[in-house]
Design a protein around this motif. Structure first.
Motif, mmCIF file in Angstrom:
data_model
loop_
_atom_site.group_PDB
_atom_site.id
_atom_site.type_symbol
_atom_site.label_atom_id
_atom_site.label_comp_id
_atom_site.label_asym_id
_atom_site.label_seq_id
_atom_site.Cartn_x
_atom_site.Cartn_y
_atom_site.Cartn_z
ATOM 1 N N UNK A 70 10.008 1.061 1.236
ATOM 2 C CA UNK A 70 10.732 1.607 0.092
ATOM 3 C C UNK A 70 10.075 2.889 -0.396
ATOM 4 N N UNK A 71 10.913 3.822 -0.829
ATOM 5 C CA UNK A 71 10.405 5.060 -1.411
ATOM 6 C C UNK A 71 10.448 4.929 -2.935
ATOM 7 N N UNK A 72 9.373 5.300 -3.582
ATOM 8 C CA UNK A 72 9.271 5.221 -5.039
ATOM 9 C C UNK A 72 8.691 6.532 -5.559
ATOM 10 N N UNK B 100 6.820 11.718 -4.658
ATOM 11 C CA UNK B 100 7.514 10.603 -4.008
ATOM 12 C C UNK B 100 6.497 9.915 -3.107
ATOM 13 N N UNK B 101 6.512 8.592 -3.086
ATOM 14 C CA UNK B 101 5.585 7.844 -2.246
ATOM 15 C C UNK B 101 6.371 6.890 -1.351
ATOM 16 N N UNK B 102 5.890 6.741 -0.143
ATOM 17 C CA UNK B 102 6.448 5.763 0.779
ATOM 18 C C UNK B 102 5.510 4.572 0.763
ATOM 19 N N UNK C 215 0.838 -1.199 0.000
ATOM 20 C CA UNK C 215 0.000 0.000 0.000
ATOM 21 C C UNK C 215 0.866 1.238 0.000
ATOM 22 N N UNK C 216 0.278 2.346 -0.417
ATOM 23 C CA UNK C 216 0.948 3.649 -0.326
ATOM 24 C C UNK C 216 0.620 4.218 1.043
ATOM 25 N N UNK C 217 1.649 4.587 1.793
ATOM 26 C CA UNK C 217 1.414 5.092 3.145
ATOM 27 C C UNK C 217 1.601 6.599 3.266
ATOM 28 N N UNK C 218 2.419 7.218 2.396
ATOM 29 C CA UNK C 218 2.651 8.664 2.508
ATOM 30 C C UNK C 218 3.110 9.235 1.170
ATOM 31 N N UNK C 219 2.869 10.535 1.002
ATOM 32 C CA UNK C 219 3.307 11.262 -0.194
ATOM 33 C C UNK C 219 4.232 12.387 0.210
#
Length: 156
Positions: free
Chosen positions: A113-115, A106-108, A78-82
């Protein structure tokens, strides 16, 4: 006797083909459309260029990403932060095209992992052309290669 039947079959096929082509030759000539058949009163789309800011699409991206990962890839990712949300381009092509706002962020991820996510917000791009639509791609997680290579097709 055998040659007589073979030649009559060829003659019958040729005659039938000749009759069909003859009917086409004597058909009606093509005519221009009369005024009632013209497409009057039909106008193209009226785009206003009012596209939401980049931050407005983040909730949609989060929910669609979670649904895609769990449904199609059997993953709990899941995406947890932007972070670092930036507008990349707004209407980068001619003004007659559908208005789009291109953004990156950028997404955490839940795996730590950051992507990077590249996305666009499209005027009248929602279901059946109602509302604004969002197209997005998370770099490194484009598992079906819809925006490959490296989410390049999701950018302007």
């Amino acid at each position: 006797m055998r040659d007589l039947f073979t030649s009559s079959k060829r003659l019958g096929l040729g005659a039938a083909l000749g009759v069909v082509l003859g009917l086409f030759a004597f058909g009606q000539a093509a005519e221009a459309a009369n005024p009632l058949e013209l497409n009057f009163g039909l106008f193209g789309p009226q785009y206003d260029g009012r596209v939401k800011p980049c931050e407005a699409a983040l909730g949609t991206i989060t929910s669609q990403f979670q649904e895609k990962e769990s449904t199609f890839w059997n993953s709990a990712l899941q995406i947890t932060a932007y972070g670092r949300i930036t507008e990349t381009a707004f209407r980068p092509w001619q003004s007659d095209n559908i208005p789009r706002r291109y953004c990156s962020a950028d997404v955490m991820m839940s795996d730590g992992k950051q992507r990077t996510v590249h996305y666009s917000i499209i005027e009248d791009g929602g279901f059946a052309g109602i509302g604004q639509g969002v197209e997005w791609c998370v770099t490194g997680l484009d598992r079906n290669w819809a925006y490959n290579p490296n989410c390049r097709s999701a950018r302007p």
